[in-house]
Design an enzyme around this catalytic site. Structure first.
Site, PDB file in Angstrom:
ATOM      1  N   TYR A  57       0.812  -1.212   0.000  1.00 22.36           N
ATOM      2  CA  TYR A  57       0.000   0.000   0.000  1.00 22.36           C
ATOM      3  C   TYR A  57       0.850   1.270   0.000  1.00 22.36           C
ATOM      4  O   TYR A  57       0.329   2.361  -0.260  1.00 22.36           O
ATOM      5  CB  TYR A  57      -0.924   0.037   1.218  1.00 22.36           C
ATOM      6  CG  TYR A  57      -1.898  -1.111   1.331  1.00 22.36           C
ATOM      7  CD1 TYR A  57      -2.092  -2.017   0.290  1.00 22.36           C
ATOM      8  CD2 TYR A  57      -2.625  -1.302   2.507  1.00 22.36           C
ATOM      9  CE1 TYR A  57      -2.977  -3.073   0.416  1.00 22.36           C
ATOM     10  CE2 TYR A  57      -3.517  -2.346   2.632  1.00 22.36           C
ATOM     11  CZ  TYR A  57      -3.688  -3.239   1.596  1.00 22.36           C
ATOM     12  OH  TYR A  57      -4.563  -4.291   1.734  1.00 22.36           O
ATOM     13  N   LYS A  86       1.420  -6.607   5.827  1.00 23.33           N
ATOM     14  CA  LYS A  86       1.519  -7.789   4.965  1.00 23.33           C
ATOM     15  C   LYS A  86       2.831  -7.818   4.182  1.00 23.33           C
ATOM     16  O   LYS A  86       3.372  -6.771   3.823  1.00 23.33           O
ATOM     17  CB  LYS A  86       0.343  -7.825   3.978  1.00 23.33           C
ATOM     18  CG  LYS A  86      -1.017  -7.651   4.635  1.00 23.33           C
ATOM     19  CD  LYS A  86      -2.140  -7.635   3.618  1.00 23.33           C
ATOM     20  CE  LYS A  86      -3.440  -7.187   4.243  1.00 23.33           C
ATOM     21  NZ  LYS A  86      -3.517  -5.733   4.458  1.00 23.33           N
TER      22      LYS A  86
END
Length: 309
Positions: A57, A86
């Site tokens: 992201y 993640k």
């Protein structure tokens, strides 16, 4: 068994820790400067205790700044915030997993994350081309992250049932979470029941599915829309809006939901779902919207041997 915790509630993970059932998703294709930080601060201020981000992201610095600002202001302690990040696909080699998490922690300005996930079961090279690295190798690196205390819990994302079965047959530490797309158009019932049988929590990203505007509306099922009559009737009954009905639906099905928003009013609205519950009949009615339709289809990886869909 859900436990009350401020405005949020939690469910127990298979390692004994607890995860809030409603969190803030932070993925955005494009974002204004400070938008992510402000959304995190807004969320924590109105009761969220679960924030979801990822290396991919490219916003871990903003997420971490928002959390640390709230800690400095005395709104929360670090222990009260459940943070997920993640591992990206090009860091799947076992030896790269711990350094990848250390890099994320540096950006976040934190010493640990509450949950670290393998973002996808497929590995890629730095240029995006397919790699043959097995996710079983990657998982050994994830287990090391937990052993070192860099991640309190570890899990996976976008794994299908067969991939989960294979992982469970070849791991020392069972994943606590499988984060997948789930919403009324993609109810994930079979995967949900399997995860429940293995004490793995299913977390729903894109929880509103195609209700908001999506990139290709022409391929989306016709229902439900934001003003769907079935959802509108339920919303009127509970004095809510249709998006709140859908978020409550996912929680009543036994999932965790992580809706994304940068609008303070919408962020507050999304967490205001703990003063009612849907009836079993209402849950079944929403189940009928299922069309096995994915908003996040990632067809670019469809030829990868570990493509999960």
């Amino acid at each position: 068994m859900y436990l009350t915790m401020a405005k949020s509630t939690t469910v127990k993970l298979n390692d004994g820790r607890e995860i809030p059932v409603l969190g803030l998703g932070t993925y955005a294709r494009q974002g204004k400067s400070d938008e992510c930080r402000l959304s995190v601060e807004s969320a924590i201020s109105c009761g969220y205790r679960h924030i979801d981000t990822a290396s991919f992201y490219n916003n871990e610095d903003e997420v971490g700044l928002g959390i640390n600002n709230m800690i400095k202001e005395g709104v929360v302690t670090r222990e009260e915030v459940f943070l997920t990040t993640k591992l990206w696909n090009d860091q799947h080699e076992e030896a790269k997993v711990v350094p990848a998490l250390e890099e994320s922690l540096k950006k976040l300005g934190l010493s640990y994350v509450d949950l670290y996930l393998i973002h996808w079961p497929l590995a890629t090279n730095a240029d995006g081309s397919s790699s043959d690295i097995d996710y079983l190798e990657t998982w050994r690196g994830m287990e090391k992250c937990k052993e070192l205390g860099l991640a309190k819990s570890i899990g996976v994302s976008n794994f299908n049932l067969q991939q989960l079965e294979r992982l469970l047959s070849n791991c020392k530490v069972i994943p606590v979470v499988n984060q997948v797309e789930a919403n009324p158009n993609l109810t994930q019932k079979k995967l949900l029941e399997y995860c429940k049988s293995k004490k793995i929590v299913l977390t729903a990203y894109t929880p509103l599915g195609s209700m908001p505007e999506i990139r290709d509306r022409t391929k989306a099922p016709p229902a439900p829309t934001m003003d769907d009559p079935i959802l509108t009737a339920m919303a009127k009954k509970y004095n809510k809006v249709t998006t709140q009905i859908v978020l409550r639906y996912l929680i009543d099905c036994g999932m965790v939901a992580i809706p994304k928003s940068v609008t303070p009013a919408r962020i507050a609205q999304n967490i205001d779902i703990f003063d009612f519950a849907l009836t079993p009949e209402e849950v079944k009615k929403i189940d009928e919207f299922n069309a096995d339709f994915r908003v996040v289809a990632v067809a670019v990886w469809k030829d990868h041997k570990n493509f999960p869909f």
